[in-house]
Design a protein around this motif. Structure first.
Motif, PDB file in Angstrom:
ATOM      1  N   TRP A  37      40.442  38.362  42.010  1.00  0.00           N
ATOM      2  CA  TRP A  37      39.671  37.148  41.723  1.00  0.00           C
ATOM      3  C   TRP A  37      40.590  35.920  41.697  1.00  0.00           C
ATOM      4  O   TRP A  37      40.244  34.869  42.232  1.00  0.00           O
ATOM      5  CB  TRP A  37      38.933  37.301  40.385  1.00  0.00           C
ATOM      6  N   GLY A  41      39.219  34.521  44.758  1.00  0.00           N
ATOM      7  CA  GLY A  41      38.005  33.902  44.237  1.00  0.00           C
ATOM      8  C   GLY A  41      38.042  32.392  44.429  1.00  0.00           C
ATOM      9  O   GLY A  41      38.919  31.863  45.123  1.00  0.00           O
ATOM     10  N   PRO A 123      32.577  41.467  47.509  1.00  0.00           N
ATOM     11  CA  PRO A 123      33.777  40.624  47.452  1.00  0.00           C
ATOM     12  C   PRO A 123      33.970  39.821  48.732  1.00  0.00           C
ATOM     13  O   PRO A 123      34.570  38.738  48.705  1.00  0.00           O
ATOM     14  CB  PRO A 123      34.916  41.628  47.243  1.00  0.00           C
ATOM     15  N   ARG A 130      35.376  30.822  49.192  1.00  0.00           N
ATOM     16  CA  ARG A 130      36.352  30.456  48.160  1.00  0.00           C
ATOM     17  C   ARG A 130      36.775  28.983  48.188  1.00  0.00           C
ATOM     18  O   ARG A 130      37.163  28.428  47.172  1.00  0.00           O
ATOM     19  CB  ARG A 130      37.575  31.373  48.215  1.00  0.00           C
ATOM     20  N   GLY A 153      30.759  39.292  42.274  1.00  0.00           N
ATOM     21  CA  GLY A 153      31.816  40.046  41.600  1.00  0.00           C
ATOM     22  C   GLY A 153      31.238  41.163  40.749  1.00  0.00           C
ATOM     23  O   GLY A 153      31.772  42.273  40.718  1.00  0.00           O
TER      24      GLY A 153
END
Length: 470
Positions: A37, A41, A123, A130, A153
């Motif tokens: 993450w 992320g 994911p 992102r 997530g």
């Protein structure tokens, strides 16, 4: 109703504390997830306070709590819908038998592959999105993006739980691989092509959440029928969260259309060049984005004729969405007339289930287009938005690689190659859309290319500070 235990390191309603081996395995995986993450992320937003909803039960009513939280602190967890007492298998050759609470040995590898393929998409979409926070059209939209991200997530956690709990060492290895593949990576890409497409602008995001997340709905609905009860219960709850992702797509595209129509009215013209000069998205350009993302998402259903889909249905692994709506749950006698480049033929229905699902999906996609076209008609424009044919730009199945126009007609390959830039976004089109992508972060303000939403989140005002940036 199952409440979710937030005292646990991993929030859950599957009694993790009663299975110490499984709990330790998942706690070992957790730091790897958090590292993923951090690296993959939402970029540069770890310190932001975001107004997010967090699941607190699996009851359909009042299942979520809203409040400000930093995304790395979000309480991801493992939530399965409540079990249905004495649930029976609802389709296939074992119809009427008790649903499985464990994985039958003969279906172990197939079920694992289904779970991994679904798990890989979760994911992947976070990775695709992102960088979008840097060009958000409003704080409202930024919050919606982050809500999607944290829920994808959590959907990863849902699939990883199944892999750890029911597939032993193989499952643990697959769970680690879910973090090792990355969207668009040249060496270790995501499993499905659509999840390697770049999403570098918000128009693509709205199309992705409209079309690709809707495919996700259909896949989850199919798996929610599975004879493997833990998978069915997992997907039933995931569908509760997935609805918001499609809402973001549908309302986002509606707002793009609304702003385009406003620009047309202000200018007294529907000339695409003038609409663009006014800083809005012209409708022919929007049509190109619809063509691209719809055709890309259509491949996710697989080949028109598939022995895998037939076996998965017959064996009870994956049903049709809303299986109870059908009369025949065995499909041993039915056929479907399919048209391929070689001509029309009757195919056993079991082998054509991917196409049945794709047709249902396209009807679902039409609902939004009808609404947008009514707005366009009321504005006095002759243009109408449409979905491309399911034969257009396919890379899987009978129509893969065929030179077909968006209306579904075969054509000369040379003419097809020349025409493609008029049907899907060209480099110039993408450059224009990117030129619109300027970040707007003053509470209540919107970028000039999109209309405000009709209402705020959870009955809050549009002017609310949905994301507090530090």
């Amino acid at each position: 109703m199952s409440a979710i235990d937030y005292a646990e390191k991993i929030p859950n309603n599957v009694d993790l504390v009663g299975d110490r081996t499984l709990q330790r395995a998942l706690e070992h995986w957790q730091p790897q997830f958090l590292q993923w993450w951090h690296e993959m992320g939402p970029s540069d937003f770890e310190g932001a306070d975001v107004y997010l909803r967090t699941a607190i039960s699996v009851d359909a009513q009042g299942w979520a709590h809203y409040g400000k939280v930093r995304m790395p602190d979000y309480r991801w967890g493992i939530f399965l819908a409540d079990p249905v007492a004495e649930r029976k298998i609802g389709f296939g050759d074992a119809m009427g038998q008790p649903a499985w609470q464990q994985v039958p040995g003969e279906y172990r590898s197939t079920l694992r592959r289904l779970i991994v393929t679904q798990g890989d998409t979760e994911p992947a979409s976070v990775e695709q999105q992102r960088l979008l926070g840097h060009t958000c059209p409003s704080l409202y939209d930024l919050r919606n993006l982050f809500q999607i991200n944290v829920e994808e997530g959590r959907h990863l956690w849902a699939m990883v739980y199944l892999l750890h709990a029911y597939f032993g060492r193989d499952g643990r290895e697959e769970a680690e691989e879910l973090l090792a593949r990355h969207s668009g990576d040249a060496d270790k890409p995501r499993i499905l092509t659509t999840f390697n497409e770049p999403i570098s602008d918000w128009l693509s995001l709205y199309c992705f959440t409209y079309f690709t997340d809707r495919d996700g709905k259909y896949q989850l609905k199919s798996l929610a029928e599975s004879a493997f009860d833990p998978l069915a219960r997992t997907c039933r709850f995931m569908l509760t969260e997935e609805a918001h992702h499609m809402f973001v797509g549908e309302t986002g595209l509606s707002r793009v259309v609304k702003r385009s129509l406003e620009a047309m009215k202000e200018l007294g013209s529907d000339d695409p060049a003038r609409i663009r000069a006014a800083g809005a998205v012209d409708l022919p350009l929007l049509q190109k984005y619809l063509n691209f993302w719809c055709s890309s998402s259509l491949d996710l259903f697989g080949s028109e004729i598939s022995s895998n889909s037939a076996a998965n249905f017959a064996n009870g692994l994956k049903g049709r969405p809303d299986e109870h709506q059908y009369e025949d749950h065995a499909l041993r006698e039915q056929t479907l007339n399919l048209v391929t480049p070689q001509g029309a033929s009757d195919v056993p229905m079991l082998n054509a289930l991917n196409e049945v699902m794709r047709e249902s999906y396209l009807k679902d996609c039409e609902i939004g287009l009808k609404r947008w076209n009514r707005s366009i008609e009321r504005a006095g424009s002759q243009l109408r938005l449409s979905l491309p044919s399911s034969r257009f730009r396919r890379s899987i199945g009978a129509w893969a690689g065929q030179p077909v126009d968006p209306q579904g007609n075969l054509m000369q390959r040379e003419l097809y190659e020349k025409s493609l830039a008029s049907w899907i976004p060209s480099e110039a089109d993408k450059a224009f859309v990117h030129s619109l992508m300027h970040r707007v972060i003053e509470p209540g303000r919107m970028a000039g290319w999109i209309a405000p939403p009709e209402r705020g989140i959870n009955n809050l005002a549009l002017e609310y500070e949905y994301v507090k940036l530090h």
